[in-house]
Write a protein that holds these residues in place. Structure first.
Motif, PDB file in Angstrom:
ATOM      1  N   ILE A   1      -3.464   4.628  -2.201  1.00 19.01           N
ATOM      2  CA  ILE A   1      -4.633   5.154  -1.477  1.00 19.01           C
ATOM      3  C   ILE A   1      -4.581   6.677  -1.440  1.00 19.01           C
ATOM      4  CG2 ILE A   1      -4.957   3.074  -0.071  1.00 19.01           C
ATOM      5  CD1 ILE A   1      -3.673   4.621   2.293  1.00 19.01           C
TER       6      ILE A   1
ATOM      7  N   VAL B   1       0.844  -1.199   0.000  1.00 20.18           N
ATOM      8  CA  VAL B   1       0.000   0.000   0.000  1.00 20.18           C
ATOM      9  C   VAL B   1       0.877   1.247   0.000  1.00 20.18           C
ATOM     10  CG1 VAL B   1      -1.746   1.311   1.272  1.00 20.18           C
ATOM     11  CG2 VAL B   1      -1.926  -1.173   1.166  1.00 20.18           C
TER      12      VAL B   1
ATOM     13  N   ALA C   1      -6.170   8.879   3.741  1.00 26.39           N
ATOM     14  CA  ALA C   1      -6.684   7.584   4.226  1.00 26.39           C
ATOM     15  C   ALA C   1      -5.888   7.034   5.408  1.00 26.39           C
ATOM     16  CB  ALA C   1      -6.692   6.578   3.082  1.00 26.39           C
TER      17      ALA C   1
ATOM     18  N   SER D   1       3.252  -1.238   4.076  1.00 29.92           N
ATOM     19  CA  SER D   1       2.942   0.166   3.784  1.00 29.92           C
ATOM     20  C   SER D   1       4.215   0.929   3.419  1.00 29.92           C
ATOM     21  CB  SER D   1       2.245   0.809   4.982  1.00 29.92           C
ATOM     22  OG  SER D   1       2.923   0.489   6.181  1.00 29.92           O
TER      23      SER D   1
ATOM     24  N   GLU E   1     -14.174   5.242   1.847  1.00 29.92           N
ATOM     25  CA  GLU E   1     -12.744   4.931   1.712  1.00 29.92           C
ATOM     26  C   GLU E   1     -12.364   3.756   2.628  1.00 29.92           C
ATOM     27  OE1 GLU E   1      -9.144   7.989   1.221  1.00 29.92           O
ATOM     28  OE2 GLU E   1      -9.984   8.070   3.201  1.00 29.92           O
ATOM     29  N   ARG E   2     -12.912   3.766   3.862  1.00 26.06           N
ATOM     30  CA  ARG E   2     -12.642   2.655   4.805  1.00 26.06           C
ATOM     31  C   ARG E   2     -13.135   1.330   4.236  1.00 26.06           C
ATOM     32  NH1 ARG E   2     -13.649   6.388   8.966  1.00 26.06           N
ATOM     33  NH2 ARG E   2     -15.881   6.078   8.921  1.00 26.06           N
TER      34      ARG E   2
ATOM     35  N   ALA F   1      -7.246   3.180  -4.982  1.00 24.24           N
ATOM     36  CA  ALA F   1      -8.407   3.149  -4.078  1.00 24.24           C
ATOM     37  C   ALA F   1      -9.407   4.263  -4.408  1.00 24.24           C
ATOM     38  CB  ALA F   1      -7.943   3.255  -2.623  1.00 24.24           C
TER      39      ALA F   1
ATOM     40  N   ILE G   1     -10.870   0.227   1.310  1.00 22.40           N
ATOM     41  CA  ILE G   1      -9.555  -0.231   1.780  1.00 22.40           C
ATOM     42  C   ILE G   1      -9.679  -1.599   2.445  1.00 22.40           C
ATOM     43  CG2 ILE G   1      -7.723   0.260   3.491  1.00 22.40           C
ATOM     44  CD1 ILE G   1      -7.922   3.202   2.564  1.00 22.40           C
TER      45      ILE G   1
ATOM     46  N   VAL H   1      -7.380  -4.604   0.887  1.00 26.21           N
ATOM     47  CA  VAL H   1      -6.267  -5.240   1.625  1.00 26.21           C
ATOM     48  C   VAL H   1      -6.570  -6.701   1.949  1.00 26.21           C
ATOM     49  CG1 VAL H   1      -5.256  -3.130   2.605  1.00 26.21           C
ATOM     50  CG2 VAL H   1      -6.952  -4.399   3.925  1.00 26.21           C
TER      51      VAL H   1
ATOM     52  N   SER I   1      -8.711   2.643   8.876  1.00 22.41           N
ATOM     53  CA  SER I   1      -8.013   2.303   7.627  1.00 22.41           C
ATOM     54  C   SER I   1      -6.539   2.021   7.925  1.00 22.41           C
ATOM     55  CB  SER I   1      -8.121   3.448   6.617  1.00 22.41           C
ATOM     56  OG  SER I   1      -9.460   3.622   6.225  1.00 22.41           O
TER      57      SER I   1
ATOM     58  N   ILE J   1      -4.402  -1.466   7.287  1.00 18.56           N
ATOM     59  CA  ILE J   1      -3.220  -1.482   6.410  1.00 18.56           C
ATOM     60  C   ILE J   1      -2.002  -1.990   7.178  1.00 18.56           C
ATOM     61  CG2 ILE J   1      -1.637  -0.018   5.076  1.00 18.56           C
ATOM     62  CD1 ILE J   1      -4.184   1.786   4.542  1.00 18.56           C
TER      63      ILE J   1
END
Ligand code: S3P
Length: 198
Positions: free
Chosen positions: A106, A34, A110, A126, A89-90, A61, A93, A97, A116, A120
């Motif tokens: 993303i 991510v 986020a 990440s 968005e949540r 995303a 995601i 994931v 979120s 992640i």
């Protein structure tokens, strides 16, 4: 993840030593990757290049949110406001994931969202891509699609958001600083950092 089905790019060798070493790196990746960082840093452009080098699917995303809602990001902000956008968005995601390996870019805010971010940090690798504010200003003011930059001076807003978000971005597994040069260069740095981190 179905967007941008994996393919071997002819430039793949540019990214790191050889196709064989890219394949070996890809085999060691067991979680989604991510990309986090401020708007304008190049998460989508760099994400597509990383995905191509590693022969993995890429998904943005923000595009997934637009697809799910059948509205553009500015329309979502305008009609329903930021909290509604963050809720969508949540959900996106969470879905992304939990899918197979791939590269996910993303939206810049986020990773600020506790839910979120936790998702992640738990399920993905990440990578925070950072770059100087001047470059973010230059890139984000080219078009009018960032609702958060509409109500005030874009540079001042970007500086404020960047300062507010830095403590969260710091929590990402890998940090890359881009000088704002060609995306290939940053892609290379990401691949090297991934190789070292894994
Ligand atoms: C946002 C960044 C945007 C988009 C939305 C909000 C933010 O994505 O998610 O406009 O809060 O920084 P990009 O980072 O891809 O521009």
């Amino acid at each position: 993840m179905t967007q941008n089905a994996p393919h071997h790019s002819t430039n793949r060798r540019d990214a790191i030593a050889s196709d064989a070493s890219l394949d070996a790196l890809a085999r060691r990746i067991t979680k989604p990757i991510v990309l986090v960082g401020m708007m304008g840093v190049g998460k989508s452009s760099i994400g597509k290049r990383i995905a191509s080098a590693l022969n993995l699917p890429f998904v943005d995303a923000d595009h997934a949110i637009e697809e799910a809602s059948q509205l553009s990001i500015p329309e979502i902000f305008e009609r329903f406001g930021e909290p509604y956008f963050r809720a969508g968005e949540r959900r996106v995601i969470d879905r992304l994931v939990n899918q197979n390996k791939g590269v996910i870019a993303i939206g810049g805010g986020a990773f600020n969202d506790e839910t979120s971010r936790a998702l992640i940090l738990e399920r993905a690798i990440s990578i925070w891509i950072d770059c100087p504010i001047e470059i973010l200003v230059e890139r984000t003011t080219k078009n009018n699609n960032r609702p958060l930059l509409k109500n005030g001076d874009p540079k001042a807003i970007l500086m404020r958001l960047s300062a507010e978000r830095a403590p969260y971005y710091q929590m990402a597994n890998i940090h890359i600083t881009s000088t704002g040069g060609p995306h290939e260069k940053t892609t290379n740095s990401v691949l090297k950092a991934l190789d070292k981190w894994l």
